[in-house]
Scaffold this active site. Structure first.
Site, PDB file in Angstrom:
ATOM      1  N   TYR A 120      28.657 -93.950 -12.577  1.00 12.53           N
ATOM      2  CA  TYR A 120      27.364 -94.500 -12.984  1.00 12.53           C
ATOM      3  C   TYR A 120      27.341 -94.638 -14.499  1.00 12.53           C
ATOM      4  O   TYR A 120      27.590 -93.668 -15.227  1.00 12.53           O
ATOM      5  CB  TYR A 120      26.215 -93.599 -12.537  1.00 12.53           C
ATOM      6  CG  TYR A 120      24.871 -94.218 -12.841  1.00 12.53           C
ATOM      7  CD1 TYR A 120      24.357 -95.222 -12.033  1.00 12.53           C
ATOM      8  CD2 TYR A 120      24.128 -93.833 -13.954  1.00 12.53           C
ATOM      9  CE1 TYR A 120      23.138 -95.829 -12.322  1.00 12.53           C
ATOM     10  CE2 TYR A 120      22.917 -94.429 -14.247  1.00 12.53           C
ATOM     11  CZ  TYR A 120      22.429 -95.426 -13.420  1.00 12.53           C
ATOM     12  OH  TYR A 120      21.228 -96.027 -13.722  1.00 12.53           O
ATOM     13  N   GLN A 178      18.723 -95.671  -6.772  1.00  8.64           N
ATOM     14  CA  GLN A 178      19.233 -96.568  -5.731  1.00  8.64           C
ATOM     15  C   GLN A 178      20.727 -96.829  -5.889  1.00  8.64           C
ATOM     16  O   GLN A 178      21.444 -97.032  -4.891  1.00  8.64           O
ATOM     17  CB  GLN A 178      18.451 -97.886  -5.712  1.00  8.64           C
ATOM     18  CG  GLN A 178      18.465 -98.690  -6.984  1.00  8.64           C
ATOM     19  CD  GLN A 178      17.305 -98.348  -7.923  1.00  8.64           C
ATOM     20  OE1 GLN A 178      16.817 -97.222  -7.927  1.00  8.64           O
ATOM     21  NE2 GLN A 178      16.881 -99.321  -8.710  1.00  8.64           N
ATOM     22  N   ASN A 201      19.216 -90.586 -16.054  1.00  3.62           N
ATOM     23  CA  ASN A 201      17.905 -89.965 -16.260  1.00  3.62           C
ATOM     24  C   ASN A 201      17.628 -88.961 -15.145  1.00  3.62           C
ATOM     25  O   ASN A 201      18.482 -88.694 -14.292  1.00  3.62           O
ATOM     26  CB  ASN A 201      16.816 -91.037 -16.360  1.00  3.62           C
ATOM     27  CG  ASN A 201      16.698 -91.881 -15.101  1.00  3.62           C
ATOM     28  OD1 ASN A 201      17.088 -91.467 -14.008  1.00  3.62           O
ATOM     29  ND2 ASN A 201      16.158 -93.079 -15.245  1.00  3.62           N
ATOM     30  N   SER A 224      19.880 -86.016 -22.211  1.00  2.00           N
ATOM     31  CA  SER A 224      20.754 -85.369 -23.187  1.00  2.00           C
ATOM     32  C   SER A 224      20.067 -84.211 -23.898  1.00  2.00           C
ATOM     33  O   SER A 224      18.839 -84.181 -24.043  1.00  2.00           O
ATOM     34  CB  SER A 224      21.216 -86.408 -24.206  1.00  2.00           C
ATOM     35  OG  SER A 224      22.204 -85.869 -25.050  1.00  2.00           O
ATOM     36  N   GLN A 246      20.444 -86.821 -30.884  1.00  2.00           N
ATOM     37  CA  GLN A 246      20.206 -86.538 -29.473  1.00  2.00           C
ATOM     38  C   GLN A 246      18.844 -87.051 -29.025  1.00  2.00           C
ATOM     39  O   GLN A 246      18.686 -87.577 -27.920  1.00  2.00           O
ATOM     40  CB  GLN A 246      20.302 -85.031 -29.205  1.00  2.00           C
ATOM     41  CG  GLN A 246      21.689 -84.465 -29.354  1.00  2.00           C
ATOM     42  CD  GLN A 246      22.706 -85.193 -28.511  1.00  2.00           C
ATOM     43  OE1 GLN A 246      22.543 -85.354 -27.305  1.00  2.00           O
ATOM     44  NE2 GLN A 246      23.774 -85.661 -29.145  1.00  2.00           N
ATOM     45  N   HIS A 249      18.311 -90.638 -27.566  1.00  2.00           N
ATOM     46  CA  HIS A 249      18.857 -91.003 -26.260  1.00  2.00           C
ATOM     47  C   HIS A 249      17.767 -91.355 -25.267  1.00  2.00           C
ATOM     48  O   HIS A 249      17.863 -92.332 -24.523  1.00  2.00           O
ATOM     49  CB  HIS A 249      19.663 -89.832 -25.676  1.00  2.00           C
ATOM     50  CG  HIS A 249      21.115 -89.868 -26.008  1.00  2.00           C
ATOM     51  ND1 HIS A 249      21.976 -90.826 -25.538  1.00  2.00           N
ATOM     52  CD2 HIS A 249      21.871 -89.032 -26.757  1.00  2.00           C
ATOM     53  CE1 HIS A 249      23.189 -90.590 -25.986  1.00  2.00           C
ATOM     54  NE2 HIS A 249      23.156 -89.505 -26.726  1.00  2.00           N
ATOM     55  N   GLU A 313      24.100 -78.617 -23.247  1.00  2.00           N
ATOM     56  CA  GLU A 313      25.062 -79.684 -23.007  1.00  2.00           C
ATOM     57  C   GLU A 313      26.008 -79.819 -24.201  1.00  2.00           C
ATOM     58  O   GLU A 313      27.225 -79.821 -24.058  1.00  2.00           O
ATOM     59  CB  GLU A 313      24.322 -80.992 -22.770  1.00  2.00           C
ATOM     60  CG  GLU A 313      25.223 -82.188 -22.586  1.00  2.00           C
ATOM     61  CD  GLU A 313      24.477 -83.500 -22.592  1.00  2.00           C
ATOM     62  OE1 GLU A 313      25.035 -84.496 -22.101  1.00  2.00           O
ATOM     63  OE2 GLU A 313      23.339 -83.554 -23.108  1.00  2.00           O
ATOM     64  N   HIS A 314      25.437 -79.969 -25.388  1.00  2.00           N
ATOM     65  CA  HIS A 314      26.206 -80.023 -26.632  1.00  2.00           C
ATOM     66  C   HIS A 314      25.848 -78.796 -27.456  1.00  2.00           C
ATOM     67  O   HIS A 314      24.667 -78.495 -27.640  1.00  2.00           O
ATOM     68  CB  HIS A 314      25.849 -81.263 -27.456  1.00  2.00           C
ATOM     69  CG  HIS A 314      25.998 -82.563 -26.728  1.00  2.00           C
ATOM     70  ND1 HIS A 314      24.946 -83.162 -26.073  1.00  2.00           N
ATOM     71  CD2 HIS A 314      27.073 -83.363 -26.561  1.00  2.00           C
ATOM     72  CE1 HIS A 314      25.362 -84.300 -25.525  1.00  2.00           C
ATOM     73  NE2 HIS A 314      26.648 -84.447 -25.800  1.00  2.00           N
ATOM     74  N   ASP A 347      30.925 -88.179 -28.629  1.00  2.00           N
ATOM     75  CA  ASP A 347      30.277 -89.235 -27.852  1.00  2.00           C
ATOM     76  C   ASP A 347      31.128 -90.485 -27.767  1.00  2.00           C
ATOM     77  O   ASP A 347      31.051 -91.233 -26.796  1.00  2.00           O
ATOM     78  CB  ASP A 347      28.930 -89.613 -28.490  1.00  2.00           C
ATOM     79  CG  ASP A 347      27.859 -88.562 -28.270  1.00  2.00           C
ATOM     80  OD1 ASP A 347      27.999 -87.768 -27.329  1.00  2.00           O
ATOM     81  OD2 ASP A 347      26.879 -88.542 -29.038  1.00  2.00           O
ATOM     82  N   GLU A 401      42.758 -56.967  13.330  1.00  2.00           N
ATOM     83  CA  GLU A 401      41.569 -57.815  13.442  1.00  2.00           C
ATOM     84  C   GLU A 401      41.356 -58.319  14.868  1.00  2.00           C
ATOM     85  O   GLU A 401      40.403 -59.059  15.129  1.00  2.00           O
ATOM     86  CB  GLU A 401      41.684 -59.006  12.480  1.00  2.00           C
ATOM     87  CG  GLU A 401      41.602 -58.600  11.018  1.00  2.00           C
ATOM     88  CD  GLU A 401      41.560 -59.801  10.067  1.00  2.00           C
ATOM     89  OE1 GLU A 401      41.713 -60.946  10.541  1.00  2.00           O
ATOM     90  OE2 GLU A 401      41.357 -59.566   8.869  1.00  2.00           O
ATOM     91  N   HIS A 406      47.634 -64.637  16.626  1.00  2.80           N
ATOM     92  CA  HIS A 406      48.133 -64.752  15.250  1.00  2.80           C
ATOM     93  C   HIS A 406      49.383 -63.883  15.076  1.00  2.80           C
ATOM     94  O   HIS A 406      50.394 -64.323  14.525  1.00  2.80           O
ATOM     95  CB  HIS A 406      47.061 -64.310  14.237  1.00  2.80           C
ATOM     96  CG  HIS A 406      46.002 -65.326  13.962  1.00  2.80           C
ATOM     97  ND1 HIS A 406      45.122 -65.747  14.920  1.00  2.80           N
ATOM     98  CD2 HIS A 406      45.685 -66.000  12.819  1.00  2.80           C
ATOM     99  CE1 HIS A 406      44.287 -66.627  14.385  1.00  2.80           C
ATOM    100  NE2 HIS A 406      44.616 -66.807  13.108  1.00  2.80           N
TER     101      HIS A 406
END
Length: 418
Positions: A120, A178, A201, A224, A246, A249, A313-314, A347, A401, A406
């Site tokens: 995206y 969407q 977003n 951001s 920042q 953004h 984030e940063h 960036d 077990e 097995h």
């Protein structure tokens, strides 16, 4: 505007914005699930106010985009792509490694790229050709065969040129929740993907989290944010510039300064006011500053503990001994060390990836890298010699077990006539 913050309230606000988007996103996802392409056309008209003729970007549109982009910009994109590719190639693992850990026992790992991923690339308020590179180049380095890109219309020529430079030619004019639903569920035009990566977003991020049953995602990568760790040596103009970078953004972007210097916030506030006077995206910045501010702490240890709690984030480290601080920090998406390391380098052009976890998710997620586009399978090879070394252990544990078949699957191989 620029103000003192309570860390807990700031963290809760980052998460609540995401939670508040889920009801709206649920309706969008249901529409795409039910009506496919028809829903994409209708939702694009509703949210982007565009009547689409086609969802897919045609090959000639990639070619034509170059006519609208300056040659110097094309060169910059090509250089940035090369830097991003170089950094991510350093992360490449062996496709298969094997090691004889004991006589007759060989263990290893086989790494396999995903077949098809979705990327995206945001649009709307600005063109983000850098994100086109950040999301697709690592996938190519990892060996992904098919890369599907979705971006809100109208897709900027810069984005198309970046995709072409990266060698990606499957792109669709659809954005928002969407787009995430289309890539996860599939429609008549868009084939479903195994994994979806990329920032967006709060609606895009909510859709990614909601559709994890249909397609894996990288991590929540919403509006951001930056955390700035600073002491009395920090330059107020640099700190203010990073805040504004920042803030421009998104109206929901968040910036937080944690400092040991009680006088620094006022100096930074004055610089923000001064620099913002000429900012081209002032309206967005002003809204983002409602989610921004500072915290004053006693010492660097407390500052680092606070920043680890925030898990930004940063993370920008602007203190007297930034390397010492770097060794102590545990939670951050991407770290920028020293006064001259603007976040903007990451960036765009240093080569590190700018698709990063937000809203505190850096506590548990790593930023985008080639490992997000691969899966691993463990490998084992046992010879007759290894069978004798391990067989008794397996038989004993399996029998304990109650899994007698097995145990027998090993016992039958240990027979002398086998």
């Amino acid at each position: 505007m620029w103000k003192a913050l309570d860390i807990e309230e700031w963290k809760n606000q980052r998460r609540s914005d995401l939670a508040g988007a889920k009801d709206a996103v649920a309706g969008i996802v249901d529409a795409v699930r039910k009506d496919g392409d028809e829903a994409l056309y209708a939702l694009t008209k509703k949210f982007d106010h565009i009547d689409l003729e086609d969802l897919a970007v045609a090959p000639e549109e990639f070619e034509g985009a170059y006519e609208e982009v300056d040659d110097a910009m094309v060169e910059s994109l090509a250089e940035a792509e090369a830097h991003i590719r170089r950094f991510h190639e350093l992360q490449r693992n062996h496709s298969l490694w094997l090691d004889e850990v004991e006589p007759g026992v060989i263990l290893g790992v086989k790494t396999t790229p995903l077949d098809r991923i979705g990327a995206y690339v945001p649009g709307g308020r600005a063109a983000y050709p850098s994100t086109a590179l950040m999301t697709t180049v690592p996938a190519q380095v990892a060996g992904v065969a098919e890369i599907c890109v979705c971006s809100p219309p109208p897709i900027h020529p810069l984005t198309l040129v970046a995709l072409d430079i990266a060698g990606v030619d499957e792109c669709y004019r659809v954005g928002g929740a969407q787009a995430i639903a289309a890539m996860a569920l599939g429609t008549e035009t868009i084939d479903p993907v195994q994994k979806i990566v990329g920032p967006g977003n709060v609606f895009v991020t909510a859709a990614k989290m909601m559709l994890r049953e249909e397609a894996e995602i990288d991590f929540p990568a919403g509006p951001s944010e930056i955390g700035i760790l600073a002491d009395a040596t920090a330059k107020p103009a640099f700190v203010a510039a990073d805040v504004l970078a920042q803030a421009e953004h998104d109206p929901h972007a968040g910036c937080i300064l944690v400092t040991t210097d009680p006088s620094l916030p006022a100096k930074v506030g004055a610089e923000i006011t001064r620099q913002m006077a000429t900012a081209e995206r002032r309206a967005i910045i002003e809204k983002a500053l409602d989610h921004s501010g500072y915290v004053v702490v006693r010492d660097l240890d407390e500052a680092i503990a606070a920043m680890d709690d925030i898990a930004p984030e940063h993370l920008s480290i602007q203190v007297a001994d930034p390397m010492a601080a770097l060794t102590l920090v545990r939670n951050a998406g991407s770290i920028f060390v020293g006064p001259y390391t603007a976040v903007a380098f990451g960036d765009y052009a240093s080569g590190t990836n700018h698709v990063l976890p937000t809203a505190g998710y850096a506590k548990v997620y790593s930023g985008l890298d080639i490992h997000h586009f691969c899966k691993t399978s463990s490998v084992q090879m046992i010879s007759r010699e290894g069978l004798e070394w391990l067989g008794g252990i397996v038989e004993n544990l399996a029998s304990a077990e109650g899994l007698h078949a097995h145990a027998n699957s090993v016992r039958i191989r240990r027979r002398k006539d086998a």
